[in-house]
Design a protein around this motif. Structure first.
Motif, PDB file in Angstrom:
ATOM      1  N   THR A   1       0.807  -1.220   0.000  1.00  0.00           N
ATOM      2  CA  THR A   1       0.000   0.000   0.000  1.00  0.00           C
ATOM      3  C   THR A   1       0.842   1.273   0.000  1.00  0.00           C
ATOM      4  O   THR A   1       0.529   2.236  -0.710  1.00  0.00           O
ATOM      5  N   ASP A   2       1.931   1.286   0.759  1.00  0.00           N
ATOM      6  CA  ASP A   2       2.734   2.519   0.871  1.00  0.00           C
ATOM      7  C   ASP A   2       3.352   2.930  -0.459  1.00  0.00           C
ATOM      8  O   ASP A   2       3.769   4.080  -0.624  1.00  0.00           O
ATOM      9  N   THR A   3       3.434   2.012  -1.422  1.00  0.00           N
ATOM     10  CA  THR A   3       4.030   2.363  -2.723  1.00  0.00           C
ATOM     11  C   THR A   3       2.997   2.890  -3.719  1.00  0.00           C
ATOM     12  O   THR A   3       3.376   3.386  -4.781  1.00  0.00           O
ATOM     13  N   HIS A   4       1.680   2.734  -3.395  1.00  0.00           N
ATOM     14  CA  HIS A   4       0.653   3.057  -4.386  1.00  0.00           C
ATOM     15  C   HIS A   4       0.727   4.501  -4.867  1.00  0.00           C
ATOM     16  O   HIS A   4       0.728   4.780  -6.074  1.00  0.00           O
ATOM     17  N   VAL A   5       0.778   5.440  -3.904  1.00  0.00           N
ATOM     18  CA  VAL A   5       0.731   6.851  -4.293  1.00  0.00           C
ATOM     19  C   VAL A   5       1.941   7.257  -5.146  1.00  0.00           C
ATOM     20  O   VAL A   5       1.774   7.807  -6.241  1.00  0.00           O
TER      21      VAL A   5
ATOM     22  N   ASP B   1      -3.635   7.658   3.969  1.00  0.00           N
ATOM     23  CA  ASP B   1      -3.652   9.096   4.231  1.00  0.00           C
ATOM     24  C   ASP B   1      -4.459   9.782   3.128  1.00  0.00           C
ATOM     25  O   ASP B   1      -4.027   9.861   1.978  1.00  0.00           O
TER      26      ASP B   1
ATOM     27  N   ARG C   1      -2.708  12.278   0.799  1.00  0.00           N
ATOM     28  CA  ARG C   1      -1.840  11.695  -0.219  1.00  0.00           C
ATOM     29  C   ARG C   1      -2.667  10.986  -1.290  1.00  0.00           C
ATOM     30  O   ARG C   1      -2.331  11.040  -2.469  1.00  0.00           O
ATOM     31  N   THR C   2      -3.749  10.329  -0.878  1.00  0.00           N
ATOM     32  CA  THR C   2      -4.624   9.662  -1.844  1.00  0.00           C
ATOM     33  C   THR C   2      -5.174  10.679  -2.838  1.00  0.00           C
ATOM     34  O   THR C   2      -5.188  10.449  -4.056  1.00  0.00           O
TER      35      THR C   2
ATOM     36  N   SER D   1      -3.958   4.747  -0.239  1.00  0.00           N
ATOM     37  CA  SER D   1      -3.006   4.966   0.864  1.00  0.00           C
ATOM     38  C   SER D   1      -3.777   5.003   2.167  1.00  0.00           C
ATOM     39  O   SER D   1      -4.996   4.899   2.176  1.00  0.00           O
TER      40      SER D   1
END
Lengths: 351, 351, 351, 351
Positions: free
Chosen positions: B77-81, B103, B106-107, B101
């Motif tokens: 998940t942390d790499t998605h953004v 957050d 950030r999303t 994400s």
């Protein structure tokens, strides 16, 4: 309120008592007498609790009681025909348990006697009054399935009867499947023209001892071209299995079993619900109430009965044909009826 | 046949491989590259069997490959953004697993980047493609239930995840119930305006260790006045439990679980059938196939995507509101969003 | 990975193409050739998309291709026997669609040729691989129903075939009910010893034109004493109806239809769900995949096949007995087989 | 037979008459008097048909009748508390319809009066006697679902009541959902500690006119940590919807609706069955019979009652908390009870 209908009960076994209690729920009914060959203190107390004045061992006391309008015949099968004839002579209406007799000739005599006397005669084909099967019949009538092509009836008892009963039952076709033969006629509104019966002794050899079977499949051909099949078993481990399906040109209508509740448990082992209602007293409780209610209502308003003596004859004819089919190992046409009757008489006289 | 769509896969864990195999069933798709931080001989063999030429540890090799039309982001998940932003910059269409994400801020940045770059961004809310839920949605759309009044969603997993997963999952609302928040929006076609969340640690104390719960009920209020409720459990002994109901002014539409077969056993103990399909790979197998099929089809014909980045943002907003509701012990309005975000950021920075 | 199995397909109609696509899902399978009497540009394109190198009109090109391990015979019924014999001579394993032929004698020759050549011969009784019926069989095997007493099979098509097909189909018993005869043997694990067939032309007179029926009920007697009944209809308005039940000393196991979804609408009119899956391609999709998968697996590991040539012979024998029963209007014993064959040959030669 | 229990009925509306008829099915019961504010010729005839000797407008005639053992209070809610107190003073046992009052303080006074007088007081929570819910409770008790984690109750009426009723009903939580609050306690065997209520006026603005809602979802937290949710609607187009589910560590137990029959029609349009039983008289017919039967049995054998005055108080407390939650827009703890009562009194005095 409408005028009271006065009833006498002949035969105070289980089914006689059930009919009595169901009749007592109807405000316009009064039961004034009950007879039983083995009437004793127990029956006197039972009658007293229900305000039934007369208890007798002699059914004639009831049939000849001028205050009585109608008679419920709940005694053993061999008494049905003579009692109907006697009641017809006395001008009493009759509700009689099935079958009328084991002998088509005598059954026809009883039905004829009732017709000639102008009394009403209803046969105890209680399943016609079942909420599920009534709904199936309604759907057939309103055309939900179009023209019927196939009728399927499953009818299995939870436990076989006692040997004493098996010995005198008349066999699976006359004793048990006769209900299904009536159901087949009721659901389709068409007459059966041919039957083929297959049977086996798969549950208990005691059935074979009396020339009977405990498992049977019978196929039917109807006047309107439809086909049918009935399967019977004397022992379903999961309880009373009573299902029907009518399949036709526009679709199918089917009725499943009734269950005591809708509760389902989902666990690691699977999803489980309680098995169907145990036996006919549970499943057909409301149907028994409704058949007596309609009988009384028809007496009151003069409407035709929902199940006639003719219906009794027809179902017995099919049962007889099934029995012969099983014995002869070939399909039997109902149009062989006259011959069937004679053969049957010949057979009966040797049993 | 239409021109080929060339795909690169980032993240070759279980879900990445499933998407790859589903994509390979589509004649117009070609997968030319796959990246994974832990790429090794096993992945090279897997890729070779499927005719995927390039295997790399560096996702940039894929994003910057000019022959690639679209990217499937199946990494953590942390790499998605950052990957979405990078892909947007490179002009690649993106299919990204949920959530974008943990957050909202950030999303939103990622979704905005995609919009500005004019790339298509589909979120992996696979349940929208489930045969049962699609049929429920169809019934809502054609008015079978009239105006929706109540929406109920049950979503329970067969087994809790491993502690390693729990620690980084983002909690039951963001990790598990986010699917149900999207389902609530999908089924009703209306936005959620308020949530109230109740939770408990009833299955395993390990959830409490990370401030998480394993059992939760969340009630929803929708813009159009309808009410909703979702219940989640991390452990259903009988398998994956995925049911929905939409109740409205004209009636109700409900979808039950899928079972591996229709077989029922009736015995002296009751009537039993097999439990539902075990988990999401079995239940949503066809839905996974369908979501990739539709993504590819939309790329080809330029139609709007079935699940947009905006859908991802909305579901995350509800999840965040639910999380706050659970923490604060009070209903939370979605219109407290700006405030929510700030509070959330404050909260996140302390976790 | 295990060594590749090389396959040639004979007959590229609907079922041939389905088998091909299912085979292509198996990593160890390579299809190298396809033959069809009407092979043309369409088939060449179809083959090319699947990487199948050789397209021919001559099945001998396939049977005599030394690189081919096994052959799928999906051409018309009259070609099955000669192709099996030819394949046996060439030492190729064979998967052949049912029935092997309309003539028991020729069917037996084909099976014998396969046995003598030591090739494996699987018959396309795909329903044995259905998830529901497999589960019923498992329950029978583990004793969930005790000793089987009654087997019931319902099998109805959504629509009758075209007259062109009816003319050459071999009739309802050989063309349609043959699947159910195999199912009866599969579910009980017992041989059929006697059949009685009833039929009618209730849907379309065209069936009568070719001496065929469109609606039929057949009762069965099994070696182990159990009874059975199969009903067939060429037209069920609500779609494909495929249900079975095995009833025995300890209870009953039944499999209902598959539906496209579990969604139910409750409204003022009642509670409604979608009708069953439309036809065999939908219902038996997974079963088709599984039968080819198991065929290939058995070739690889030398295990016995799940459906043998002998199974094909047995089902045809029952179908023939049913056909004769319908024509002669009496029950037919399977032990009349030798005689049956001669009579059948006599009959066939006049049709 | 056991000695007769002599009963007086106060309030001869619909429910009073149902209780009377159900009581008359019990052989040990004698109803000797009935009172109703609007007693007239119709009631006199009704009583006479049932052999009920005394008909009066004055409930004191019944309470002070020394021959009467127990009283059924079926009059309007505002009379419940004074009548219970009066009956307690007179030493009569009481069966009273729910709720005891709209005011917890007064309800508690009535329950205390009954306790001090040593009379038995049963509350009319008839649903505890429903065949489905009893079976769910049995499964919870024998541990079929392990430790309960989630309880879900759906309760929807087929039609909203008349405005005259809405005006004095006490609102959806006290009038309708109070049954479900009792059900929640009954099914789990645990006390509710906190509630959160959401409501809306989605069916008819008339509810809003009286500060009431017609659609509501209430979440519950139980002492043992379990969570619960109840949804209510005043209008389900398909009839009475009464379902429950208890989900726990070992699985789930759920009860669906009762239907008038099991009949299903399969046609080109789909598969349809009749909607559920229409309303409470149909669905809870047997439950009404059973609650009076058990009340009488407990009077006879001195066993504890199945539903006590305390149960009435507890359910009212939850209803009050739900009402406050809805008004205040926040979760309410049951431990705020003392405060709740005072607030409630303040609120009641302004309504």
């Amino acid at each position: 309120m409408a005028k009271k209908v006065t009833i006498g009960i002949i035969g105070a076994g289980r089914i006689g008592k059930i009919h009595a209690d169901n009749l007592l729920r109807l405000p316009q009914v009064q039961i004034t007498a009950v007879s039983d060959l083995f009437a004793g203190p127990e029956l006197i107390e039972w009658a007293s609790e229900r305000g039934i004045a007369k208890v007798t061992k002699d059914s004639s006391d009831i049939i000849n009681d001028p205050s009585i309008d109608a008679i419920f015949i709940c005694s053993s099968t061999d008494t049905h025909v003579p009692l109907i004839k006697e009641a017809a002579k006395a001008g009493k209406h009759v509700f009689c348990e099935k079958p009328l007799s084991m002998d088509i000739g005598r059954t026809e005599e009883a039905v004829q006697a009732a017709e000639e006397a102008g009394i009403k005669l209803q046969i105890g084909f209680n399943r016609r009054f079942d909420h599920n099967f009534k709904r199936v019949r309604e759907h057939v009538l309103i055309g939900s399935v179009g023209t019927p092509h196939i009728v399927k009836i499953t009818s299995r008892d939870p436990n076989p009867p006692h040997e004493d009963y098996i010995r005198v039952s008349g066999g699976i076709f006359m004793d048990m499947m006769i209900h299904d033969f009536d159901m087949a006629r009721y659901l389709t509104g068409s007459e059966v023209t041919e039957v083929y019966a297959q049977g086996g002794v798969l549950i208990d050899p005691v059935f074979g001892k009396y020339g009977d079977v405990d498992t049977a499949i019978v196929t039917l051909r109807f006047e309107n071209g439809a086909l049918g099949v009935i399967d019977n078993s004397r022992q379903a481990a999961y309880g009373y299995d009573q299902r029907v399906e009518v399949f036709g040109s526009k679709g199918s209508v089917a009725a499943g079993n009734d269950h005591p509740n809708t509760t389902e448990v989902s666990s690691a082992e699977g999803v489980t619900r309680d098995k169907p209602l145990h036996f006919f007293l549970e499943r057909y409780n409301e149907a028994y109430i409704d058949e007596t209610r309609q009988f009384i209502a028809c007496l009151a308003d003069g409407q035709p009965l929902p199940v006639t003596g003719e219906d009794g004859v027809k179902a017995e004819m099919i049962a007889l044909a099934a029995k012969l089919s099983h014995q002869l190992g070939r399909p039997i046409k109902l149009s062989e009826a006259a011959q069937l009757k004679r053969e049957a008489e010949g057979m009966e006289s040797h049993v």
